[in-house]
Design a protein around this motif. Sequence first.
Motif, PDB file in Angstrom:
ATOM      1  N   ASP A  73      11.828  18.202  43.724  1.00 44.97           N
ATOM      2  CA  ASP A  73      11.533  19.012  42.791  1.00 44.97           C
ATOM      3  C   ASP A  73      12.799  18.811  41.822  1.00 44.97           C
ATOM      4  O   ASP A  73      13.961  18.547  42.272  1.00 44.97           O
ATOM      5  N   PRO A  74      12.371  18.647  40.547  1.00 45.54           N
ATOM      6  CA  PRO A  74      13.304  18.483  39.632  1.00 45.54           C
ATOM      7  C   PRO A  74      14.654  19.214  39.396  1.00 45.54           C
ATOM      8  O   PRO A  74      15.644  18.787  38.931  1.00 45.54           O
ATOM      9  N   ASN A  75      14.361  20.543  40.074  1.00 44.54           N
ATOM     10  CA  ASN A  75      15.753  21.329  40.242  1.00 44.54           C
ATOM     11  C   ASN A  75      16.245  21.208  41.459  1.00 44.54           C
ATOM     12  O   ASN A  75      17.366  22.022  41.622  1.00 44.54           O
ATOM     13  N   LYS A  76      15.933  20.419  42.135  1.00 44.16           N
ATOM     14  CA  LYS A  76      16.448  20.340  43.663  1.00 44.16           C
ATOM     15  C   LYS A  76      16.419  18.796  43.975  1.00 44.16           C
ATOM     16  O   LYS A  76      15.885  18.083  44.960  1.00 44.16           O
ATOM     17  N   THR A  77      17.274  17.982  43.264  1.00 42.15           N
ATOM     18  CA  THR A  77      17.110  16.452  43.492  1.00 42.15           C
ATOM     19  C   THR A  77      18.214  16.100  44.480  1.00 42.15           C
ATOM     20  O   THR A  77      19.065  16.856  44.635  1.00 42.15           O
ATOM     21  N   GLY A  78      18.036  15.098  45.188  1.00 41.93           N
ATOM     22  CA  GLY A  78      18.929  14.359  46.020  1.00 41.93           C
ATOM     23  C   GLY A  78      18.625  14.678  47.422  1.00 41.93           C
ATOM     24  O   GLY A  78      19.450  14.345  48.452  1.00 41.93           O
ATOM     25  N   PHE A  79      17.481  15.404  47.715  1.00 44.82           N
ATOM     26  CA  PHE A  79      17.188  15.715  48.962  1.00 44.82           C
ATOM     27  C   PHE A  79      16.727  14.705  49.940  1.00 44.82           C
ATOM     28  O   PHE A  79      17.122  14.628  51.194  1.00 44.82           O
ATOM     29  N   ALA A  80      15.998  13.615  49.296  1.00 45.55           N
ATOM     30  CA  ALA A  80      15.697  12.590  50.410  1.00 45.55           C
ATOM     31  C   ALA A  80      17.027  11.831  50.722  1.00 45.55           C
ATOM     32  O   ALA A  80      16.936  11.426  51.820  1.00 45.55           O
ATOM     33  N   HIS A  81      17.779  11.255  49.822  1.00 45.18           N
ATOM     34  CA  HIS A  81      18.883  10.830  50.131  1.00 45.18           C
ATOM     35  C   HIS A  81      19.864  11.699  51.275  1.00 45.18           C
ATOM     36  O   HIS A  81      20.441  11.152  51.960  1.00 45.18           O
ATOM     37  N   PHE A  82      19.906  12.956  50.972  1.00 45.55           N
ATOM     38  CA  PHE A  82      20.683  13.890  51.863  1.00 45.55           C
ATOM     39  C   PHE A  82      20.002  13.631  53.367  1.00 45.55           C
ATOM     40  O   PHE A  82      20.895  13.716  54.248  1.00 45.55           O
TER      41      PHE A  82
END
Length: 441
Positions: A61-70
Amino acid sequence: MRKSLTAFVGAALVSGTALAQKVEFEQYTLDNGLHVVLHQDKSAPVVITSVMYHVGAKDEDPNKTGFAHFFEHLLFEGTENIGRGDWFKIVTANGGINNANTTDDRTYYYEVFPSNNLQLGLWMEAERMLHPVINQIGVDTQKGVIQEEKKTSYNNRPYGGLLLSIKENLYKKHPYRWQTIGKMEHIKSAELNDFVMFNEKYYIPNNAVLVVAGDFETNQAKKWIDEYFGTIPRGKDIVRTKIEEEPITEQRNATWEDPNIQIPMMITAYRTPSMVTRDARVLDMISTYLSGGRTSVLYKKIVDDKKKALQIGAFNYPQEDYGQYIIYGLPMGENTLADLLAEVDEEIVKLQKDLISERDFQKLQNIYENQYVSNNSTIEGVASNLATYYLLYKDINLVNNEIDIYRSITREEIREVAKKYLNPNQRVVIDYVPATATAQN
Protein backbone atom coordinates in the motif's frame (compact mmCIF):
# COMPACT_ATOMS: atom_id res chain seq x y z
CA MET A 1 23.59 -13.12 -15.82
CA ARG A 2 21.85 -10.01 -14.64
CA LYS A 3 23.78 -7.12 -13.15
CA SER A 4 21.84 -6.32 -10.02
CA LEU A 5 21.99 -3.39 -7.68
CA THR A 6 23.26 -5.85 -5.09
CA ALA A 7 26.25 -6.51 -7.31
CA PHE A 8 26.61 -2.77 -7.84
CA VAL A 9 27.04 -2.05 -4.14
CA GLY A 10 29.37 -5.01 -3.72
CA ALA A 11 27.35 -7.56 -1.79
CA ALA A 12 27.67 -11.24 -2.73
CA LEU A 13 26.78 -14.71 -1.55
CA VAL A 14 29.47 -17.09 -0.41
CA SER A 15 29.23 -20.59 -1.75
CA GLY A 16 30.74 -23.87 -2.91
CA THR A 17 32.71 -24.77 -5.98
CA ALA A 18 30.54 -26.77 -8.37
CA LEU A 19 31.61 -26.32 -11.98
CA ALA A 20 29.09 -24.61 -14.24
CA GLN A 21 27.42 -26.90 -16.73
CA LYS A 22 23.91 -27.59 -17.92
CA VAL A 23 21.65 -27.38 -14.90
CA GLU A 24 19.49 -30.49 -14.61
CA PHE A 25 16.36 -30.09 -12.53
CA GLU A 26 12.97 -31.59 -11.79
CA GLN A 27 9.90 -29.51 -11.03
CA TYR A 28 6.36 -30.16 -9.89
CA THR A 29 3.55 -28.40 -8.02
CA LEU A 30 1.88 -29.48 -4.80
CA ASP A 31 -1.90 -29.45 -4.49
CA ASN A 32 -1.71 -26.26 -2.41
CA GLY A 33 0.03 -24.42 -5.25
CA LEU A 34 3.61 -24.50 -3.95
CA HIS A 35 5.96 -25.01 -6.88
CA VAL A 36 8.93 -27.27 -6.14
CA VAL A 37 12.23 -27.41 -8.02
CA LEU A 38 14.87 -30.06 -7.29
CA HIS A 39 18.44 -29.81 -8.53
CA GLN A 40 20.71 -32.66 -7.50
CA ASP A 41 24.45 -32.00 -7.37
CA LYS A 42 26.62 -34.36 -5.33
CA SER A 43 29.92 -32.64 -6.03
CA ALA A 44 29.98 -31.32 -2.44
CA PRO A 45 28.23 -32.58 0.73
CA VAL A 46 26.00 -29.52 1.12
CA VAL A 47 22.36 -28.79 0.38
CA ILE A 48 20.42 -25.54 0.11
CA THR A 49 16.75 -25.14 0.90
CA SER A 50 15.32 -21.88 -0.34
CA VAL A 51 11.92 -20.29 -0.69
CA MET A 52 11.19 -17.29 -2.88
CA TYR A 53 7.92 -15.47 -2.30
CA HIS A 54 6.42 -13.35 -5.04
CA VAL A 55 6.09 -10.30 -2.83
CA GLY A 56 8.22 -7.18 -2.77
CA ALA A 57 7.96 -3.46 -2.24
CA LYS A 58 5.75 -3.03 -5.30
CA ASP A 59 2.99 -5.07 -3.62
CA GLU A 60 2.62 -2.61 -0.75
CA ASP A 61 0.00 0.00 0.00
CA PRO A 62 1.49 3.42 -0.88
CA ASN A 63 0.58 4.53 2.64
CA LYS A 64 2.14 1.46 4.25
CA THR A 65 5.50 1.01 2.58
CA GLY A 66 8.41 -1.12 3.78
CA PHE A 67 6.32 -4.17 4.73
CA ALA A 68 8.03 -6.71 2.44
CA HIS A 69 11.46 -5.73 3.74
CA PHE A 70 10.10 -5.71 7.28
CA PHE A 71 8.96 -9.31 6.84
CA GLU A 72 12.42 -10.30 5.65
CA HIS A 73 13.43 -9.60 9.26
CA LEU A 74 10.22 -10.46 11.08
CA LEU A 75 10.00 -14.02 9.79
CA PHE A 76 13.25 -14.88 11.60
CA GLU A 77 11.66 -13.99 14.94
CA GLY A 78 10.41 -17.51 15.51
CA THR A 79 7.50 -19.89 14.94
CA GLU A 80 5.14 -21.94 17.05
CA ASN A 81 7.86 -24.61 17.27
CA ILE A 82 11.01 -22.46 17.08
CA GLY A 83 11.47 -20.20 20.08
CA ARG A 84 12.04 -16.48 19.71
CA GLY A 85 15.72 -15.90 18.99
CA ASP A 86 16.41 -19.59 18.35
CA TRP A 87 16.35 -19.58 14.54
CA PHE A 88 19.99 -18.62 14.05
CA LYS A 89 21.10 -20.78 16.97
CA ILE A 90 19.57 -23.86 15.37
CA VAL A 91 21.16 -23.12 11.99
CA THR A 92 24.66 -22.51 13.33
CA ALA A 93 24.49 -25.43 15.78
CA ASN A 94 23.87 -27.71 12.80
CA GLY A 95 26.72 -26.40 10.71
CA GLY A 96 24.62 -24.14 8.49
CA ILE A 97 24.33 -20.59 7.29
CA ASN A 98 21.21 -18.69 6.33
CA ASN A 99 20.09 -15.34 5.02
CA ALA A 100 17.33 -13.47 3.24
CA ASN A 101 16.93 -10.51 0.93
CA THR A 102 14.13 -8.41 -0.48
CA THR A 103 13.69 -6.49 -3.72
CA ASP A 104 10.82 -4.54 -5.22
CA ASP A 105 9.59 -7.79 -6.78
CA ARG A 106 10.28 -10.72 -4.42
CA THR A 107 11.57 -11.93 -1.06
CA TYR A 108 14.07 -14.78 -0.80
CA TYR A 109 15.00 -16.96 2.19
CA TYR A 110 17.59 -19.74 2.21
CA GLU A 111 19.62 -22.08 4.41
CA VAL A 112 22.78 -23.97 3.47
CA PHE A 113 23.41 -27.08 5.55
CA PRO A 114 25.63 -30.14 5.43
CA SER A 115 23.70 -32.59 3.28
CA ASN A 116 22.63 -34.71 6.25
CA ASN A 117 20.50 -31.79 7.49
CA LEU A 118 18.15 -31.42 4.53
CA GLN A 119 15.20 -32.49 6.68
CA LEU A 120 15.97 -29.73 9.15
CA GLY A 121 16.14 -27.10 6.41
CA LEU A 122 12.81 -28.19 4.94
CA TRP A 123 11.13 -28.26 8.34
CA MET A 124 12.37 -24.75 9.19
CA GLU A 125 11.12 -23.22 5.94
CA ALA A 126 7.78 -25.00 6.33
CA GLU A 127 7.57 -23.63 9.87
CA ARG A 128 8.24 -20.13 8.56
CA MET A 129 5.40 -20.52 6.03
CA LEU A 130 2.84 -22.26 8.25
CA HIS A 131 3.52 -21.22 11.84
CA PRO A 132 5.18 -17.78 12.00
CA VAL A 133 4.71 -16.01 15.31
CA ILE A 134 3.71 -12.44 14.54
CA ASN A 135 3.24 -10.69 17.85
CA GLN A 136 3.79 -7.25 19.33
CA ILE A 137 7.16 -8.15 20.84
CA GLY A 138 8.58 -9.21 17.49
CA VAL A 139 7.06 -6.27 15.63
CA ASP A 140 8.40 -3.75 18.15
CA THR A 141 11.85 -5.35 18.05
CA GLN A 142 12.07 -5.28 14.28
CA LYS A 143 10.78 -1.72 14.11
CA GLY A 144 13.87 -0.73 16.04
CA VAL A 145 16.12 -2.84 13.81
CA ILE A 146 14.69 -1.33 10.63
CA GLN A 147 14.99 2.22 11.92
CA GLU A 148 18.66 1.63 12.68
CA GLU A 149 19.20 0.07 9.25
CA LYS A 150 17.59 3.09 7.61
CA LYS A 151 19.96 5.41 9.46
CA THR A 152 23.15 3.49 8.76
CA SER A 153 22.46 2.29 5.21
CA TYR A 154 20.57 5.27 3.82
CA ASN A 155 20.24 8.44 5.89
CA ASN A 156 23.82 8.60 7.20
CA ARG A 157 25.59 6.94 4.29
CA PRO A 158 27.24 8.98 1.53
CA TYR A 159 25.08 8.81 -1.60
CA GLY A 160 22.59 6.69 0.35
CA GLY A 161 19.71 8.43 -1.41
CA LEU A 162 20.97 7.69 -4.92
CA LEU A 163 18.40 5.09 -5.87
CA LEU A 164 15.52 6.89 -4.16
CA SER A 165 16.37 10.09 -6.01
CA ILE A 166 16.01 8.16 -9.25
CA LYS A 167 12.87 6.28 -8.28
CA GLU A 168 10.97 9.36 -7.14
CA ASN A 169 11.71 11.18 -10.37
CA LEU A 170 11.41 8.30 -12.82
CA TYR A 171 8.03 7.05 -11.55
CA LYS A 172 4.91 9.02 -10.74
CA LYS A 173 2.35 6.23 -10.17
CA HIS A 174 4.12 2.88 -10.10
CA PRO A 175 5.19 1.49 -6.68
CA TYR A 176 8.79 1.34 -7.86
CA ARG A 177 8.79 5.00 -6.82
CA TRP A 178 9.64 4.18 -3.19
CA GLN A 179 12.56 2.42 -1.52
CA THR A 180 12.33 -1.23 -0.56
CA ILE A 181 13.01 -0.27 3.05
CA GLY A 182 10.01 2.06 2.90
CA LYS A 183 9.24 5.20 4.87
CA MET A 184 9.91 5.11 8.57
CA GLU A 185 6.68 6.90 9.44
CA HIS A 186 4.77 4.05 7.77
CA ILE A 187 6.63 1.39 9.75
CA LYS A 188 6.32 3.32 13.02
CA SER A 189 2.58 3.82 12.64
CA ALA A 190 1.78 0.29 11.45
CA GLU A 191 -0.24 -1.81 13.84
CA LEU A 192 0.09 -5.51 14.60
CA ASN A 193 -2.95 -6.42 12.53
CA ASP A 194 -1.45 -4.72 9.47
CA PHE A 195 1.44 -7.19 9.60
CA VAL A 196 -0.81 -10.17 10.28
CA MET A 197 -2.91 -9.36 7.21
CA PHE A 198 0.15 -8.82 5.01
CA ASN A 199 1.47 -12.22 6.03
CA GLU A 200 -1.84 -13.98 5.38
CA LYS A 201 -2.06 -12.46 1.91
CA TYR A 202 1.43 -13.05 0.54
CA TYR A 203 3.40 -15.67 2.50
CA ILE A 204 1.38 -18.58 1.21
CA PRO A 205 2.36 -21.70 -0.78
CA ASN A 206 0.61 -20.62 -3.97
CA ASN A 207 2.72 -17.45 -4.00
CA ALA A 208 6.07 -19.18 -3.62
CA VAL A 209 8.62 -21.53 -5.11
CA LEU A 210 10.70 -23.98 -3.05
CA VAL A 211 14.11 -24.92 -4.44
CA VAL A 212 16.22 -27.75 -3.05
CA ALA A 213 19.70 -27.93 -4.55
CA GLY A 214 22.78 -29.94 -3.75
CA ASP A 215 23.58 -33.34 -2.30
CA PHE A 216 20.35 -35.19 -1.50
CA GLU A 217 18.34 -38.25 -2.44
CA THR A 218 15.39 -37.27 -4.61
CA ASN A 219 12.80 -39.74 -3.28
CA GLN A 220 13.57 -38.90 0.31
CA ALA A 221 13.44 -35.17 -0.40
CA LYS A 222 10.04 -35.51 -2.03
CA LYS A 223 8.68 -37.41 1.00
CA TRP A 224 9.86 -34.70 3.38
CA ILE A 225 8.54 -31.93 1.12
CA ASP A 226 5.14 -33.57 1.01
CA GLU A 227 5.19 -34.14 4.78
CA TYR A 228 6.17 -30.60 5.75
CA PHE A 229 4.72 -28.45 2.97
CA GLY A 230 1.91 -30.54 1.52
CA THR A 231 -0.49 -29.89 4.40
CA ILE A 232 -0.05 -26.11 4.43
CA PRO A 233 -3.38 -24.58 3.33
CA ARG A 234 -3.53 -22.81 0.01
CA GLY A 235 -4.02 -19.07 0.32
CA LYS A 236 -6.40 -16.86 -1.58
CA ASP A 237 -5.35 -16.22 -5.15
CA ILE A 238 -3.49 -12.93 -5.52
CA VAL A 239 -4.73 -10.60 -8.24
CA ARG A 240 -2.08 -8.22 -9.54
CA THR A 241 -2.62 -5.25 -11.82
CA LYS A 242 0.41 -3.63 -13.37
CA ILE A 243 0.33 0.12 -12.94
CA GLU A 244 1.29 1.72 -16.23
CA GLU A 245 3.47 4.81 -16.34
CA GLU A 246 3.05 7.46 -19.00
CA PRO A 247 6.06 7.63 -21.34
CA ILE A 248 8.65 10.27 -20.55
CA THR A 249 8.58 12.64 -23.52
CA GLU A 250 10.80 15.47 -22.29
CA GLN A 251 13.81 15.60 -20.01
CA ARG A 252 12.99 15.82 -16.31
CA ASN A 253 15.45 17.81 -14.20
CA ALA A 254 15.76 17.51 -10.45
CA THR A 255 18.09 18.29 -7.55
CA TRP A 256 18.68 16.00 -4.60
CA GLU A 257 20.49 17.18 -1.46
CA ASP A 258 22.65 14.84 0.60
CA PRO A 259 24.28 16.15 3.81
CA ASN A 260 26.71 13.22 3.88
CA ILE A 261 28.72 14.13 0.77
CA GLN A 262 31.22 16.74 -0.33
CA ILE A 263 31.52 15.84 -4.01
CA PRO A 264 28.37 16.21 -6.12
CA MET A 265 27.22 13.41 -8.41
CA MET A 266 25.84 13.54 -11.92
CA ILE A 267 22.95 11.11 -12.39
CA THR A 268 20.90 10.43 -15.45
CA ALA A 269 18.34 7.63 -15.64
CA TYR A 270 16.07 6.21 -18.33
CA ARG A 271 12.96 4.11 -17.79
CA THR A 272 13.40 0.83 -19.68
CA PRO A 273 11.35 -2.31 -20.33
CA SER A 274 10.82 -5.37 -18.13
CA MET A 275 13.73 -7.68 -17.44
CA VAL A 276 11.98 -10.46 -19.34
CA THR A 277 12.40 -8.63 -22.67
CA ARG A 278 15.17 -9.10 -25.19
CA ASP A 279 15.83 -5.35 -25.11
CA ALA A 280 16.69 -5.60 -21.40
CA ARG A 281 19.51 -8.01 -22.27
CA VAL A 282 20.75 -5.66 -24.97
CA LEU A 283 20.82 -2.86 -22.40
CA ASP A 284 22.92 -5.12 -20.18
CA MET A 285 25.46 -5.32 -22.98
CA ILE A 286 25.38 -1.58 -23.54
CA SER A 287 26.13 -0.93 -19.86
CA THR A 288 29.07 -3.35 -20.00
CA TYR A 289 30.37 -1.69 -23.16
CA LEU A 290 30.15 1.78 -21.62
CA SER A 291 31.51 1.11 -18.15
CA GLY A 292 32.47 -2.53 -17.63
CA GLY A 293 35.92 -2.08 -16.17
CA ARG A 294 38.87 0.26 -16.59
CA THR A 295 39.17 -0.36 -20.31
CA SER A 296 35.52 0.50 -20.98
CA VAL A 297 34.56 3.47 -23.12
CA LEU A 298 33.41 5.90 -20.42
CA TYR A 299 36.10 5.06 -17.89
CA LYS A 300 38.96 5.27 -20.33
CA LYS A 301 37.76 8.52 -21.88
CA ILE A 302 36.43 10.49 -18.91
CA VAL A 303 38.53 9.17 -16.02
CA ASP A 304 41.84 8.10 -17.59
CA ASP A 305 42.30 10.30 -20.66
CA LYS A 306 40.45 13.55 -19.93
CA LYS A 307 40.61 13.25 -16.14
CA LYS A 308 37.24 14.91 -15.79
CA ALA A 309 35.83 12.44 -13.29
CA LEU A 310 36.91 10.52 -10.22
CA GLN A 311 34.43 7.81 -11.10
CA ILE A 312 32.00 7.09 -13.90
CA GLY A 313 29.60 4.23 -14.40
CA ALA A 314 26.57 2.94 -16.27
CA PHE A 315 24.45 0.00 -15.21
CA ASN A 316 21.19 -1.59 -16.20
CA TYR A 317 18.82 -2.28 -13.29
CA PRO A 318 16.02 -4.40 -14.77
CA GLN A 319 12.96 -5.40 -12.79
CA GLU A 320 9.74 -7.31 -13.29
CA ASP A 321 7.57 -4.42 -14.52
CA TYR A 322 10.08 -1.81 -15.67
CA GLY A 323 13.80 -1.26 -15.57
CA GLN A 324 16.10 1.67 -14.93
CA TYR A 325 19.17 2.44 -17.00
CA ILE A 326 21.41 4.56 -14.78
CA ILE A 327 24.56 6.55 -15.54
CA TYR A 328 26.44 8.40 -12.80
CA GLY A 329 29.69 10.29 -12.36
CA LEU A 330 31.74 12.18 -9.78
CA PRO A 331 33.43 15.26 -11.31
CA MET A 332 37.08 16.06 -10.73
CA GLY A 333 38.44 19.54 -10.09
CA GLU A 334 36.61 22.36 -11.83
CA ASN A 335 34.56 20.08 -14.03
CA THR A 336 30.80 20.36 -13.57
CA LEU A 337 27.98 17.86 -13.58
CA ALA A 338 26.94 19.27 -16.94
CA ASP A 339 30.45 18.62 -18.29
CA LEU A 340 30.20 14.94 -17.36
CA LEU A 341 26.74 14.62 -18.84
CA ALA A 342 27.94 16.13 -22.12
CA GLU A 343 30.79 13.62 -22.31
CA VAL A 344 28.42 10.73 -21.62
CA ASP A 345 25.92 11.96 -24.20
CA GLU A 346 28.65 12.12 -26.81
CA GLU A 347 29.38 8.41 -26.38
CA ILE A 348 25.71 7.47 -26.43
CA VAL A 349 25.25 9.35 -29.69
CA LYS A 350 28.15 7.36 -31.14
CA LEU A 351 26.40 4.16 -30.07
CA GLN A 352 23.22 5.32 -31.77
CA LYS A 353 24.97 6.19 -35.03
CA ASP A 354 27.76 3.67 -35.44
CA LEU A 355 28.22 -0.04 -34.90
CA ILE A 356 30.62 -0.95 -32.13
CA SER A 357 33.81 -2.59 -33.38
CA GLU A 358 34.01 -6.32 -33.95
CA ARG A 359 36.72 -6.46 -31.31
CA ASP A 360 34.53 -4.76 -28.69
CA PHE A 361 31.61 -6.96 -29.66
CA GLN A 362 33.67 -10.11 -29.20
CA LYS A 363 34.83 -8.80 -25.85
CA LEU A 364 31.19 -8.44 -24.78
CA GLN A 365 30.43 -11.98 -25.88
CA ASN A 366 33.36 -13.28 -23.84
CA ILE A 367 32.24 -11.35 -20.76
CA TYR A 368 28.73 -12.81 -20.89
CA GLU A 369 30.02 -16.32 -21.48
CA ASN A 370 32.16 -15.93 -18.36
CA GLN A 371 29.23 -14.53 -16.37
CA TYR A 372 27.11 -17.51 -17.35
CA VAL A 373 29.78 -19.90 -16.08
CA SER A 374 30.18 -17.90 -12.88
CA ASN A 375 26.46 -17.59 -12.13
CA ASN A 376 25.84 -21.31 -12.44
CA SER A 377 29.04 -22.42 -10.75
CA THR A 378 27.73 -22.55 -7.16
CA ILE A 379 24.85 -24.29 -5.49
CA GLU A 380 23.62 -20.97 -4.07
CA GLY A 381 23.77 -19.35 -7.48
CA VAL A 382 21.90 -22.18 -9.18
CA ALA A 383 19.19 -22.25 -6.50
CA SER A 384 18.63 -18.50 -6.74
CA ASN A 385 18.59 -18.59 -10.53
CA LEU A 386 16.07 -21.44 -10.63
CA ALA A 387 13.74 -19.60 -8.26
CA THR A 388 14.11 -16.28 -10.07
CA TYR A 389 13.62 -17.61 -13.57
CA TYR A 390 10.54 -19.58 -12.49
CA LEU A 391 8.89 -16.90 -10.37
CA LEU A 392 9.74 -13.63 -12.12
CA TYR A 393 10.66 -14.58 -15.68
CA LYS A 394 8.02 -17.31 -15.97
CA ASP A 395 10.58 -19.48 -17.82
CA ILE A 396 12.73 -21.68 -15.61
CA ASN A 397 14.66 -23.00 -18.61
CA LEU A 398 16.43 -19.66 -18.85
CA VAL A 399 18.80 -21.08 -16.25
CA ASN A 400 20.36 -22.89 -19.18
CA ASN A 401 19.39 -20.96 -22.27
CA GLU A 402 19.43 -17.27 -21.37
CA ILE A 403 23.05 -17.29 -22.53
CA ASP A 404 21.73 -18.15 -26.00
CA ILE A 405 19.82 -14.87 -26.03
CA TYR A 406 23.01 -12.94 -25.28
CA ARG A 407 24.89 -14.93 -27.91
CA SER A 408 22.29 -14.02 -30.52
CA ILE A 409 22.38 -10.25 -29.89
CA THR A 410 23.94 -8.36 -32.79
CA ARG A 411 25.87 -5.13 -33.13
CA GLU A 412 22.92 -3.73 -35.04
CA GLU A 413 20.60 -4.47 -32.13
CA ILE A 414 22.92 -2.65 -29.76
CA ARG A 415 22.72 0.42 -31.98
CA GLU A 416 18.92 0.20 -32.35
CA VAL A 417 18.24 -0.30 -28.63
CA ALA A 418 20.44 2.69 -27.79
CA LYS A 419 18.35 4.71 -30.25
CA LYS A 420 15.12 3.41 -28.77
CA TYR A 421 15.68 4.10 -25.08
CA LEU A 422 18.70 6.36 -24.42
CA ASN A 423 17.51 9.73 -25.64
CA PRO A 424 17.55 13.07 -23.77
CA ASN A 425 13.76 13.44 -24.00
CA GLN A 426 13.28 10.08 -22.27
CA ARG A 427 15.30 10.62 -19.13
CA VAL A 428 15.68 12.15 -15.71
CA VAL A 429 18.77 14.26 -14.98
CA ILE A 430 19.54 14.71 -11.29
CA ASP A 431 22.06 17.04 -9.70
CA TYR A 432 22.93 15.08 -6.56
CA VAL A 433 24.58 17.73 -4.42
CA PRO A 434 25.94 18.34 -0.89
CA ALA A 435 23.59 19.87 1.65
CA THR A 436 23.61 20.97 5.26
CA ALA A 437 19.98 20.10 5.89
CA THR A 438 18.79 16.77 7.29
CA ALA A 439 18.94 13.92 4.80
CA GLN A 440 15.74 13.18 2.94
CA ASN A 441 13.66 10.18 3.92
